[in-house]
Design a protein around this motif. Structure first.
Motif, short mmCIF file in Angstrom:
data_model
loop_
_atom_site.label_atom_id
_atom_site.label_comp_id
_atom_site.label_asym_id
_atom_site.label_seq_id
_atom_site.Cartn_x
_atom_site.Cartn_y
_atom_site.Cartn_z
N UNK A 260 30.47 51.17 56.22
CA UNK A 260 30.93 51.47 54.86
C UNK A 260 30.31 52.79 54.41
N UNK A 261 30.89 53.37 53.36
CA UNK A 261 30.40 54.61 52.77
C UNK A 261 30.16 54.39 51.28
N UNK A 262 29.30 55.23 50.71
CA UNK A 262 29.09 55.23 49.26
C UNK A 262 29.31 56.65 48.75
N UNK A 263 30.15 56.78 47.74
CA UNK A 263 30.41 58.09 47.14
C UNK A 263 29.55 58.22 45.89
N UNK A 264 28.53 59.09 45.96
CA UNK A 264 27.66 59.30 44.82
C UNK A 264 26.20 59.05 45.15
N UNK A 265 25.37 60.07 44.97
CA UNK A 265 23.93 59.95 45.24
C UNK A 265 23.19 59.80 43.92
N UNK A 266 22.91 58.60 43.56
CA UNK A 266 22.21 58.33 42.30
C UNK A 266 21.87 56.86 42.22
N UNK A 267 21.42 56.45 41.04
CA UNK A 267 21.04 55.06 40.86
C UNK A 267 22.18 54.09 41.12
N UNK B 295 35.09 49.90 43.30
CA UNK B 295 34.18 50.34 42.23
C UNK B 295 33.38 49.11 41.82
N UNK B 296 32.22 48.89 42.46
CA UNK B 296 31.50 47.62 42.26
C UNK B 296 30.86 47.44 40.90
N UNK B 297 30.46 48.54 40.25
CA UNK B 297 29.66 48.38 39.04
C UNK B 297 30.26 49.11 37.84
N UNK C 184 34.30 65.24 55.41
CA UNK C 184 33.82 64.58 56.62
C UNK C 184 34.20 63.10 56.69
N UNK C 185 34.66 62.56 55.57
CA UNK C 185 35.09 61.16 55.56
C UNK C 185 36.17 60.92 56.61
N UNK C 186 37.04 61.90 56.77
CA UNK C 186 38.21 61.75 57.63
C UNK C 186 37.84 61.52 59.09
N UNK C 187 36.64 61.93 59.48
CA UNK C 187 36.24 61.79 60.88
C UNK C 187 35.49 60.48 61.15
N UNK C 188 35.34 59.65 60.12
CA UNK C 188 34.54 58.43 60.27
C UNK C 188 35.41 57.18 60.26
N UNK C 189 34.90 56.15 60.93
CA UNK C 189 35.53 54.83 60.91
C UNK C 189 34.73 53.95 59.95
N UNK C 190 35.39 53.37 58.98
CA UNK C 190 34.69 52.54 58.00
C UNK C 190 35.68 51.54 57.39
N UNK C 191 35.11 50.50 56.80
CA UNK C 191 35.95 49.45 56.22
C UNK C 191 36.13 49.63 54.72
N UNK C 192 35.05 50.08 54.05
CA UNK C 192 35.12 50.27 52.60
C UNK C 192 34.35 51.51 52.19
N UNK C 193 34.77 52.09 51.06
CA UNK C 193 34.00 53.16 50.44
C UNK C 193 33.82 52.79 48.97
N UNK C 194 32.57 52.67 48.56
CA UNK C 194 32.25 52.27 47.19
C UNK C 194 31.96 53.51 46.35
N UNK D 229 25.04 50.57 47.59
CA UNK D 229 24.57 50.30 48.95
C UNK D 229 24.15 48.83 49.08
N UNK D 230 23.37 48.37 48.10
CA UNK D 230 22.94 46.97 48.12
C UNK D 230 24.12 46.01 48.04
N UNK D 231 25.09 46.37 47.22
CA UNK D 231 26.30 45.55 47.07
C UNK D 231 27.02 45.40 48.41
N UNK D 232 27.18 46.52 49.11
CA UNK D 232 27.89 46.50 50.39
C UNK D 232 27.11 45.75 51.47
N UNK D 233 25.80 45.99 51.50
CA UNK D 233 24.98 45.35 52.53
C UNK D 233 24.92 43.83 52.34
N UNK D 234 24.94 43.38 51.10
CA UNK D 234 24.96 41.93 50.85
C UNK D 234 26.25 41.30 51.35
N UNK D 235 27.27 42.11 51.51
CA UNK D 235 28.56 41.62 52.01
C UNK D 235 28.74 41.90 53.50
#
Length: 259
Positions: free
Chosen positions: A4-11, A88-90, A52-62, A17-23
């Motif tokens: 998975x990927x996360x868009x946004x470097x902040x709180x 958009x988890x939060x 660079x997203x286009x070159x990656x394999x992933x299931x979700x992007x939060x 990240x925690x949301x995705x890892x719990x799943x």
């Protein structure tokens, strides 16, 4: 484990990240529009550009930026990201007016601490008009919500700004923490205080929020507002893998009078 990927470097990104890892998903990269962050690390994970997203394999992007969630979603769709993969988890809570009768401390009663005297000796000359405007907005909003300034402390990037190490950017917020009696009114998670201010999740630093606010060694005062001790912030930035800001703050503290 699926990627998975996360868009946004902040709180919020860190919470995503925690949301995705719990799943059961493994966050393999953070994505950000700020080119200065590309190739660096956030929360111990590499930061990449949207292209660079286009070159990656992933299931979700939060999406870890609630203010720009809609525009980021459209940006991802324009890049060719499938809508079913975008989450958009939060959605943070909003502060409501406090009608409770709580004891009100007076910031003016606090004796000037050594840390505040240290800050004054630095002689930082701030010319960041946007930062001063956001700081004034914070004061106005807290007064409207019946929250004493003495029960609040500014944390995160605004500490770098008041030290003259970074200018305020258009989408920057002033991040705060709040003492327990007031915090209980609004919950432990991320809270929107105003368009230019957020309240961080409770107790995310090595020192408790109450200690930072109440202990004069844990904060300094500028323009009537408490700001977190930069050593606490530096330790948090380093622990979170925010290398560039850690480097800047460490260098600053090493070349100034010891706290």
């Amino acid at each position: 484990m699926s990627a998975a990927l996360v868009f946004g470097c902040g709180g919020v990104g860190r919470k995503c990240r925690g949301y995705l890892e719990k799943r059961g998903l493994d966050v393999i990269a953070f994505v950000d529009n700020d080119k200065h962050k590309w190739g660096t690390f956030f929360d111990g994970i590499g930061v990449i550009s949207p292209a660079e997203i286009l070159s990656l394999e992933y299931q979700q992007i939060a999406i870890g930026n609630y203010k720009a969630a809609e525009s980021i979603k459209q940006q991802l769709l324009n890049l060719g990201v499938e809508e079913r993969k975008i989450v958009v988890p939060f959605v943070p809570k909003k502060v409501f007016k406090n009608d409770s009768i709580l004891p009100k401390a007076n910031l003016g009663e606090e004796q000037e601490s050594e840390l505040t005297r240290w800050y004054k000796r630095l002689g930082v000359k701030l010319a960041d008009v946007d930062f001063f405007k956001k700081l004034q907005d914070l004061k106005v909003v807290l007064r409207e919500y019946n929250i004493p300034l003495s029960e609040v402390c500014v944390v995160s990037g605004a500490v770098l700004q008041v030290l003259g190490l970074r200018e305020s950017k258009p989408f920057d917020d002033i991040d705060i923490i709040m003492s327990s009696p007031y915090r209980e009114l609004y919950g432990k998670g991320l809270v929107i205080v105003s368009e230019t201010c957020e309240m961080h999740p409770q107790n995310e630093y090595d020192v408790s929020d109450d200690e930072i606010i109440e202990d004069a060694d844990m904060h300094f005062v500028f323009n009537g507002v408490k700001f977190m001790n930069p050593h606490i912030l530096c330790k948090h930035l380093k622990k979170s893998g925010i290398r560039e800001e850690t480097r800047i703050l460490e260098k600053f503290l090493l070349t100034r009078t010891q706290l």
